[in-house]
Design an enzyme around this catalytic site. Structure first.
Site, PDB file in Angstrom:
ATOM      1  N   HIS A 124     -11.128 -33.210 -13.682  1.00  0.00           N
ATOM      2  CA  HIS A 124     -11.750 -34.518 -13.427  1.00  0.00           C
ATOM      3  C   HIS A 124     -13.259 -34.448 -13.644  1.00  0.00           C
ATOM      4  CE1 HIS A 124     -12.119 -38.453 -11.327  1.00  0.00           C
ATOM      5  NE2 HIS A 124     -13.290 -37.953 -10.974  1.00  0.00           N
ATOM      6  N   GLU A 125     -13.898 -33.458 -13.034  1.00  0.00           N
ATOM      7  CA  GLU A 125     -15.359 -33.377 -13.146  1.00  0.00           C
ATOM      8  C   GLU A 125     -15.781 -33.033 -14.573  1.00  0.00           C
ATOM      9  OE1 GLU A 125     -16.706 -34.671 -10.720  1.00  0.00           O
ATOM     10  OE2 GLU A 125     -15.063 -34.451  -9.294  1.00  0.00           O
TER      11      GLU A 125
ATOM     12  N   GLY B  77     -15.271 -34.198  -2.737  1.00  0.00           N
ATOM     13  CA  GLY B  77     -14.499 -33.112  -3.313  1.00  0.00           C
ATOM     14  C   GLY B  77     -15.323 -32.313  -4.292  1.00  0.00           C
TER      15      GLY B  77
ATOM     16  N   MET C 238     -18.728 -32.955  -7.587  1.00  0.00           N
ATOM     17  CA  MET C 238     -19.691 -33.862  -8.194  1.00  0.00           C
ATOM     18  C   MET C 238     -19.997 -33.404  -9.608  1.00  0.00           C
ATOM     19  SD  MET C 238     -21.464 -36.503  -8.101  1.00  0.00           S
ATOM     20  CE  MET C 238     -22.495 -37.037  -9.465  1.00  0.00           C
TER      21      MET C 238
END
Length: 866
Positions: free
Chosen positions: A306-307, A270, A272
């Site tokens: 999230h990242e 998805g 990185m």
């Protein structure tokens, strides 16, 4: 046919961990990209920290030169074999200079340095997690080696975008090659090689800025191809929201002068979290109302968060080894789920999280791929980027947070960041920091060590004379072959008692079940209450409590916890569809409770109302069946209940649909909820054959203000084979044929259709727009196909599916392995399907060569004897 390996790849064990003999202090990279190859010069300053040789890892590299402390090394001074470069007799301080040749232009695995796109849209990008850096140069490619990186990129000027981690130091023309240019980047923070990134491309950029709580002004940049740059605003706003949220909730401010995100069409994952330079799958960063559904747009925001959150939970503090993957991923998933809950209904966010867990992770735990959140061994670490590591890992953090309470959890995370910043650590280190206010936190280590989903069973006893209620709970986890017998785990069970007459809460408590069986007593209870357990899904367990159907209907009406209102509907549905879990229930109580609840809730919380109409997917139902699974029977039972629900509330669908008229697009929780409910109501109306529902669908498509409305109508028309459905499919394709992500939707709606068959899948795979090198496109067909088990678990369906795995095994083994794992529950099938599936898997075993697929096959085929 590829050659099958003559030996089983070596297994790597957690118990064998040893720190590297040499640490790396600084890395200087010079990457020169040419027409058909790239040359990588690297200089490593290394210092001995233990006994042994220098060991560097490398794959698909041509070694051109090697020097140690200024002296050229010839073949007799080193050993190069089996993906390792070993140098003996090294002094305690070493400067290694290496030159290698690589070929990103032919790298189809999308790992290391590879080409994405073609023609004018060609770009070169990296994906180094977990072990892709060894495809760029020889290096001690392991997460516990942290170094300062300086990177020089050089390429033809037709690629004006040259990006790497950190801050830009210098850029300009190459002196003796005026058609080429360079850029030099320096990352001042120590990082492992898996966080290295670079991009060589021709991209547009959306720029903005954010001033941190510490006063640092950060340049924010989102890079995409020119046609997509107008779809980056949602991602940019999500990034700024994430930065502020992390400062407020965790006291974490960003530490570099710039933060970059790059959208890439060909990407296995998805996104990185590479330090300061995130690489994103286009599906996870591009968003616009016209081309993106609400579900995916909200997912974009969550993944951006999230990242970004990884900057501290994964980058500043990283994993000592890959067995600790859950350390960064579980904690970060918990953080992004918490962020998302603040952006919409917290109840709906919890429902989304738990629905994913139950549909995928519970199935993983119940089958041959079951493994601990922290695995004990692996052959290929890519196979362990699983829902167990991510989602179950997040649930463990959530249990700890709930056990500690908000204030003590914040003290624990502050201590974690203070104690381990700049280090590579373990799960034990994480628990140690969180335990500073409560030593019982360290008891949660067993959640990381043992596989399986605990089943919590219970009953209650009310003593009217003593006015006491006793609740007896027990726990049991299946014994997974190859692991020690499971031990009792600490299981927080959030509990509320409801008065039967008023429907009000009379007591609330968090029960900690940490023994095989325990009894909990509530005093001063005037009359026997209705008990609500596992509120907000306080632990990742299956609940088997002695409820009557009427008790669950009561909770649907009176529960104040939105998640539990959904949970009791799921419990009622499972009693109807899965009678093996107890006496089969009549649907009457379930249907009556929904009929009473839905009209009121629709006006209060449309999104929650839409979710109360959920019926578990065919895959989720299949995961609960351990023997003689019949896909046709499960489908017939599920569709039968859905039909009953649609017909029972038939008179309500028209009223509700009119109460949810199409309106101009707004991006807020209330508007998203109304769109979600409208699509569910439309599908229900078509199922119940409400007069005019087909016209509603066509009008919704024609007058849609956004993709959620248009695609919802299209999906309904395709699934219910509404007149002119094919014409609308053609119109959808014609309208969006230049937008890859929307065409993915076009593929998926056909591959997941209720009446899909092998011929449809074959035609989609043969379509001129199908691209084997783009994971999003592969998933849009093959992963969508798995949503219809009756079509998948046929000879024709399995032929197609396994042929895809065999084809991808050589070009993209990571995707091939993940697709294969979907077949892990083959051993639960009823005959003759079971034997047919077993034969197919044995055939795959004879025709694949990657260690990715072989390891998955070993586990999946192990189901035959489990």
């Amino acid at each position: 046919m590829p050659d099958v390996p003559l030996h089983t790849p070596d297994k790597i064990n957690l118990k064998d961990y040893q720190k590297p003999s040499f640490d790396v202090e600084t890395v200087s990279l010079d990457i020169k990209l040419f027409e058909d190859h790239a040359q990588v010069d690297s200089t490593l300053k290394m210092v001995r920290q233990g006994t042994g040789d220098i060991v560097l890892f490398g794959e698909d590299l041509e070694l051109l030169a090697l020097m140690m402390n200024g002296k050229a090394l010839t073949a007799e001074h080193y050993e190069l074999s089996a993906g390792k470069l070993t140098i003996g007799d090294a002094p305690d301080e070493v400067t290694l200079a290496l030159q290698v040749r690589i070929c990103p232009q032919t790298n189809t695995a999308l790992e290391g340095f590879y080409v994405a796109g073609s023609g004018d849209e060609t770009m070169f990008v990296t994906q180094c997690e977990p072990e892709g850096f060894r495809k760029i140069t020889f290096y001690p490619d392991r997460p516990d080696v942290l170094a300062i990186f300086t990177t020089r990129l050089e390429a033809d000027k037709r690629y004006p975008t040259l990006l790497a981690n950190g801050n830009l130091l210098e850029a300009g023309e190459v002196t003796d090659a005026p058609d080429r240019h360079y850029a030099i980047w320096h990352d001042p923070t120590n990082k492992p090689s898996y966080l290295f990134a670079c991009v060589v491309a021709d991209l547009d950029v959306l720029a903005d800025s954010y001033t941190t709580s510490e006063g640092r002004k950060v340049l924010l940049e989102v890079y995409a191809k020119s046609a997509d740059i107008d779809k980056c605003d949602v991602g940019m706003q999500a990034l700024k929201d994430s930065m502020q949220w992390d400062e407020v909730n965790y006291g974490r401010a960003y530490d570099l002068d710039r933060y970059m995100i790059v959208a890439v069409s060909q990407f296995n994952m998805g996104a990185m979290e590479n330090k300061g330079l995130n690489i994103f799958n286009t599906a996870c960063v591009l968003s616009s109302p016209e081309t993106t559904t609400d579900t995916r747009s909200f997912s974009v925001k969550a993944i951006i968060a999230h990242e970004y959150f990884h900057n501290w939970t994964g980058n500043r503090i990283t994993c000592r080894d890959w067995f600790q993957l859950c350390l960064k991923e579980g904690f970060t998933v918990y953080r992004d789920q918490s962020f998302s809950a603040d952006q919409q209904s917290s109840a709906v966010q919890r429902i989304d999280d738990v629905a994913t867990l139950r549909a995928h992770q519970f199935a993983e735990d119940a089958g041959p791929l079951a493994h601990p959140v922290r695995p004990e061994s692996f052959v290929e670490i890519n196979n362990f980027y699983t829902t167990t590591v991510y989602e179950k890992g997040a649930e463990i953090v959530r249990m700890i947070a709930n056990t500690l309470g908000a204030d003590d959890f914040r003290k624990g995370t502050d201590e974690y960041f203070r104690r381990y910043d700049g280090q590579a650590v373990t799960v034990e280190d994480f628990l140690s920091a969180l335990s500073i206010t409560n030593s019982k936190v360290e008891d949660f280590i067993d959640w990381y060590r043992q596989p399986g989903t605990p089943v919590v069973s219970g009953h209650q006893n009310y003593d009217s004379a003593a006015q006491t209620l006793t609740i007896t709970l027990s726990q049991k986890t299946r014994h997974v072959s190859g692991f020690d017998a499971p031990r009792p785990l600490p299981i927080p069970v959030a509990t509320a008692l409801f008065d039967k007459e008023s429907g009000k809460i009379i007591a609330e408590r968090m029960l900690l079940l940490d023994q095989a069986e325990q009894t909990f007593t509530f005093e001063n209870v005037a009359s026997e209450p209705i008990v609500s357990l596992l509120r907000d899904f306080s632990a990742p367990v299956q609940l088997n409590y002695d409820y009557q159907d009427e008790d669950l209907a009561f909770l649907l009406k009176y529960e104040t916890n939105g998640f539990n209102r959904w949970q009791v509907t799921q419990m009622l549905v499972n009693r109807i569809l899965l009678p093996t879990q107890g006496a089969k229930s009549s649907p009457d109580v379930y249907l009556a409770a929904l009929a009473q609840t839905l009209p009121v809730l629709a006006s209060e919380d449309a999104m929650l109302a839409a979710r109360l109409l959920d019926i578990p997917s065919a895959q989720e139902l299949a995961a609960a069946i351990s023997k003689d699974y019949d896909p046709e029977l499960v489908k017939a039972q599920r569709e039968g209940l859905y039909q009953q629900l649609a017909e029972a509330l038939k008179d309500q669908w028209g009223v509700l649909y009119k109460q949810l008229p199409l309106q101009s697009y707004e991006d807020n929780a209330q508007a998203r909820g109304k769109r979600a409910l409208r699509n569910v109501v439309l599908d229900m109306a078509l199922t119940a054959k409400v007069a005019g529902a087909g016209e509603w669908a066509q009008q919704q498509y024609d007058n849609a203000s956004c993709m959620t409305e248009r695609f919802g109508a299209l999906k309904a028309m395709v699934n219910h084979q509404v007149i002119n459905a094919d014409a609308y499919l053609a119109e959808f394709y014609q309208r969006f044929q230049t937008d890859d992500l929307v065409i993915d939707l076009w593929f998926s709606v056909q591959a997941s259709a209720e009446n899909v068959n092998a011929d449809v899948i074959k035609s989609l795979l043969a379509h001129e727009d199908f691209d084997w090198n783009t994971p999003n496109r592969v998933r849009s067909v093959i992963s969508a196909f798995t949503s219809q088990p009756t079509a998948l678990w046929t000879q024709e369906g399995l032929d197609i599916y396994t042929d895809v795995i065999k084809k991808l095994d050589d070009s993209n083994p990571m995707i091939a392995s993940r697709l294969l794992q979907v077949l892990a529950r083959w051993n639960t099938l009823a005959e003759p399907r079971r034997q047919m599936a077993h034969a197919q898997l044995l055939d795959v075993q004879q025709q694949v060569s990657s260690k990715h697929v072989h390891e998955s096959l070993s586990s999946v085929l192990g189901a035959a004897t489990a």
